[in-house]
Every structure is written in C-alpha cells, then in structure tokens.
Design a protein around this motif. Structure first.
Motif, mmCIF file in Angstrom:
data_model
loop_
_atom_site.group_PDB
_atom_site.id
_atom_site.type_symbol
_atom_site.label_atom_id
_atom_site.label_comp_id
_atom_site.label_asym_id
_atom_site.label_seq_id
_atom_site.Cartn_x
_atom_site.Cartn_y
_atom_site.Cartn_z
ATOM 1 N N PRO A 105 12.208 9.964 0.038
ATOM 2 C CA PRO A 105 12.097 8.747 0.843
ATOM 3 C C PRO A 105 10.656 8.249 0.954
ATOM 4 N N MET A 106 10.522 6.965 1.156
ATOM 5 C CA MET A 106 9.255 6.327 1.492
ATOM 6 C C MET A 106 9.562 5.188 2.468
ATOM 7 N N TRP A 107 8.556 4.766 3.239
ATOM 8 C CA TRP A 107 8.834 3.687 4.180
ATOM 9 C C TRP A 107 7.590 2.838 4.407
ATOM 10 N N PHE A 108 7.850 1.612 4.830
ATOM 11 C CA PHE A 108 6.786 0.672 5.161
ATOM 12 C C PHE A 108 7.376 -0.402 6.069
ATOM 13 N N LYS A 109 6.511 -1.185 6.658
ATOM 14 C CA LYS A 109 6.949 -2.283 7.523
ATOM 15 C C LYS A 109 6.237 -3.555 7.084
ATOM 16 N N PRO A 110 6.939 -4.463 6.411
ATOM 17 C CA PRO A 110 6.296 -5.703 5.950
ATOM 18 C C PRO A 110 5.992 -6.634 7.116
ATOM 19 N N ILE A 111 4.853 -7.295 7.037
ATOM 20 C CA ILE A 111 4.440 -8.205 8.116
ATOM 21 C C ILE A 111 4.202 -9.626 7.606
ATOM 22 N N LYS A 112 4.360 -9.836 6.306
ATOM 23 C CA LYS A 112 4.160 -11.176 5.734
ATOM 24 C C LYS A 112 5.326 -11.502 4.818
ATOM 25 N N ARG A 149 0.835 -1.211 0.000
ATOM 26 C CA ARG A 149 0.000 0.000 0.000
ATOM 27 C C ARG A 149 0.868 1.260 0.000
ATOM 28 N N MET A 150 1.946 1.232 -0.810
ATOM 29 C CA MET A 150 2.852 2.365 -0.887
ATOM 30 C C MET A 150 3.213 2.635 -2.336
ATOM 31 N N ALA A 151 3.345 3.913 -2.666
ATOM 32 C CA ALA A 151 3.814 4.334 -3.988
ATOM 33 C C ALA A 151 4.420 5.718 -3.850
ATOM 34 N N GLN A 152 5.505 5.961 -4.582
ATOM 35 C CA GLN A 152 6.187 7.247 -4.509
ATOM 36 C C GLN A 152 6.913 7.501 -5.818
ATOM 37 N N ASP A 153 6.871 8.761 -6.281
ATOM 38 C CA ASP A 153 7.558 9.130 -7.513
ATOM 39 C C ASP A 153 9.065 9.153 -7.304
ATOM 40 N N ALA A 154 9.787 8.753 -8.347
ATOM 41 C CA ALA A 154 11.247 8.882 -8.405
ATOM 42 C C ALA A 154 11.555 9.946 -9.450
ATOM 43 N N ILE A 155 12.138 11.067 -9.008
ATOM 44 C CA ILE A 155 12.325 12.241 -9.853
ATOM 45 C C ILE A 155 13.817 12.487 -10.061
ATOM 46 N N PRO A 156 14.251 12.726 -11.299
ATOM 47 C CA PRO A 156 15.675 13.015 -11.531
ATOM 48 C C PRO A 156 16.135 14.243 -10.739
ATOM 49 N N GLY A 157 17.294 14.117 -10.117
ATOM 50 C CA GLY A 157 17.855 15.225 -9.349
ATOM 51 C C GLY A 157 17.334 15.343 -7.935
ATOM 52 N N SER A 158 16.427 14.463 -7.523
ATOM 53 C CA SER A 158 15.858 14.514 -6.169
ATOM 54 C C SER A 158 15.979 13.149 -5.512
ATOM 55 N N ILE A 159 16.069 13.159 -4.192
ATOM 56 C CA ILE A 159 16.043 11.929 -3.394
ATOM 57 C C ILE A 159 14.809 12.007 -2.508
#
Length: 306
Positions: free
Chosen positions: A202-209, A190-200
């Motif tokens: 972050p995104m995070w999640f905690k897998p449970i399975k 249930r996570m999605a985040q853009d990856a943009i040139p020239g930028s860093i």
C-alpha cells in the motif's frame, strides 16, 4: 514561492499537489543548498591549495603533514548535519508514510495492478466491497480476472490507465504486478512505491490541487518501459461522483445477461425443417428407418468411375 525553493524549480521538480509534499520539498531544498555550499567551499579550498603549495614556493615536499585540526572539525560538522537530516527529518517522514495510514472508511481505496506496459485500476462499487479476482479468469477482456459470478463484483469499476480521485481526501492505493517489478511513481504527489508480483504493497497520499497528474513507472521493466504511463485525475467532489456514476453505468451495461428459458411451445435448437444438417450430425429417425429398397435413384448426370 519561497526564494529558497527556487532551486527546486531550477532543477525541474514539478509543483507539489499533495498535503505532505511540502515537507519533502523542504528536505530537497536544504540538501541541494547544503551540497552547493559544500561544492563552493571545497572548490575554493582546492584553488587555495594550488597556489599556496605550488612548487615554486615549496620546492621540497613537506612530509610532516597538516598540523591544524580545522579539517577534522569541518568533516565532523558535515557528518553531523547529514545525521540531523537523516534522523531528524527523513526517517520520521518516511515512518509516517508507511506506518500512519488513514482510516479506510474515510479514504478512497484503490487496487492498482501493473503489467508490461500499462496500469489497471480497480475500485469497489457502491457496496464498498471488492469482488473476487482469480488468475485463471484473466483474459484480454478481463485483465484483472474479476469473477462475474461473485455478487460483490457486479458493481466493481475497472479502468485502464486513468484513475479519478476527489480533492482533499486521502487515497490509499494497493499495488501489485502481474509480471515483473514496476514502480508506481507520482512526482506531483511526492510518492513512489514498487509493485512486486505476488505482493500487495500500500501507499497513500492526500491531493490538495485539482488537475491531471502523470503516473510513470520508476523501474526499468522492459523494452516498452518508456511507454508505461498513466494519469491520476483529481476532481472536485461533484465531478468525482459524476465520474463514479458514469463508470458504474458502463460496468452495468457490460454485464453479460444470463441465458433465459425458452417460452412454452418454442422448438428446441437445431436445424430448421427442410434444411440440410451439418456434416456428422445424426440422421433424423424417419430417414434412418427408411428401407434400402426405397432409396432414391442416382442422378442421371452421374457417370461411373473408370
């Protein structure tokens, strides 16, 4: 499974595998049931109007309009419910995702770099420090431009396409891109985040399975967009440590050894004695000093031109 959640299964939403995913699932469930109720209500009202105000019953149009206030109350109730969903649920959940990151010392930190049309993952080695990257060092064999002269880069792990993470431990992924805008989408987490040139970013999640989960690109990034996929493998702690050790050993074997000094007495590099030097090579000193009168006679088989 909760009976209300059957609508998510009916819509083809994959099973949740993250700690926070159930909150997003609840919002999706409520929104779809709410939209279903609105659809049924407005469709029933539409059918009622067709019969109630048919021309056979009202030959002349009534220009006075609706005198009841029930429609106003219904519209206000719909706006109120939508505002509660947005302000009470969606915004706090989004704020927690972008503002309340776990401590890096307790999480797995990964760099994910997108390019047309694949993902490359970069993990620090046992020293816990990322090696220096330089865009001038990028090549087919070094897709991230990792500087092999940096001591911190000696034990770094670079893997294309497949990332391993341990179960029940937070994962922070810092996203960037080498060419166009990509989107790192993990539907099961249930996570999605853009990856943009020239930028860093972050995104995070905690897998449970534990399991293998597909990574897709959520942005139209080119003709090969359909093939830009990867995978995140959630391992048990033991399997994750075994994978780290395997990748670290492979990284150590791929290091190019430094040139060694020649042992004493070994001749310098060059053509072996008795061999013909390559074209353009300087003549040996004894041959250059040979007088012109001592030059060898031409071969008898050679015939003059003309």
């Amino acid at each position: 499974m909760n009976s209300l959640a059957l609508i998510n299964e009916f819509l083809g939403i994959p099973q949740n595998a993250s700690e926070h995913g159930y909150q997003i699932d609840h919002i999706i469930e409520f929104c779809h049931w709410f939209m279903g109720a609105l659809f049924v209500g407005w469709f029933a009202f539409f059918i009622y109007v067709l019969f109630r105000y048919h021309r056979s019953r009202h030959p002349v149009a009534d220009h006075e309009g609706v005198t009841s206030g029930i429609s106003t109350h219904l519209e206000f109730a719909v706006v109120l419910i939508e505002a509660v969903l947005l302000v009470g649920f969606a915004v706090p959940l989004w704020a927690k995702r972008v503002n309340q990151f776990p401590e890096t010392r307790d999480a797995i930190l990964v760099h994910a770099v997108g390019q047309q049309f694949n993902w490359t993952f970069h993990l620090p080695g046992p020293d816990g420090t990322f090696g220096r990257r330089d865009v001038d060092l990028v090549s087919n064999s070094n897709p991230l431009g990792l500087d092999s002269n940096d001591p911190a880069a000696k034990d770094d792990i670079v893997v294309p396409g497949e990332l391993h993470v341990p179960v029940n431990r937070s994962v922070i992924i810092e996203l960037s891109s080498k060419d166009v805008i990509h989107n790192f989408c993990l539907p099961h987490m249930r996570m999605a985040q853009d990856a943009i040139p020239g930028s860093i970013i972050p995104m995070w999640f905690k897998p449970i399975k534990a399991g293998t989960y597909e990574v897709i690109c959520g942005q139209l990034c080119g003709l090969g967009h359909y093939s830009m996929k990867g995978s995140v493998v959630v391992d048990t702690p033991e399997d994750y440590q075994a994978w780290l050790k395997e990748r670290a050993d492979m990284a150590a074997q791929s290091q190019v050894p430094q040139a060694m000094q020649r042992p004493p007495g070994e001749p310098p590099p060059g053509p072996s004695p008795g061999t013909v030097p390559p074209p353009g090579a300087p003549k040996p000193a004894n041959e250059a000093a040979q007088p012109a009168g001592n030059l060898p006679a031409p071969s008898p088989s050679a015939s003059p031109i003309g």
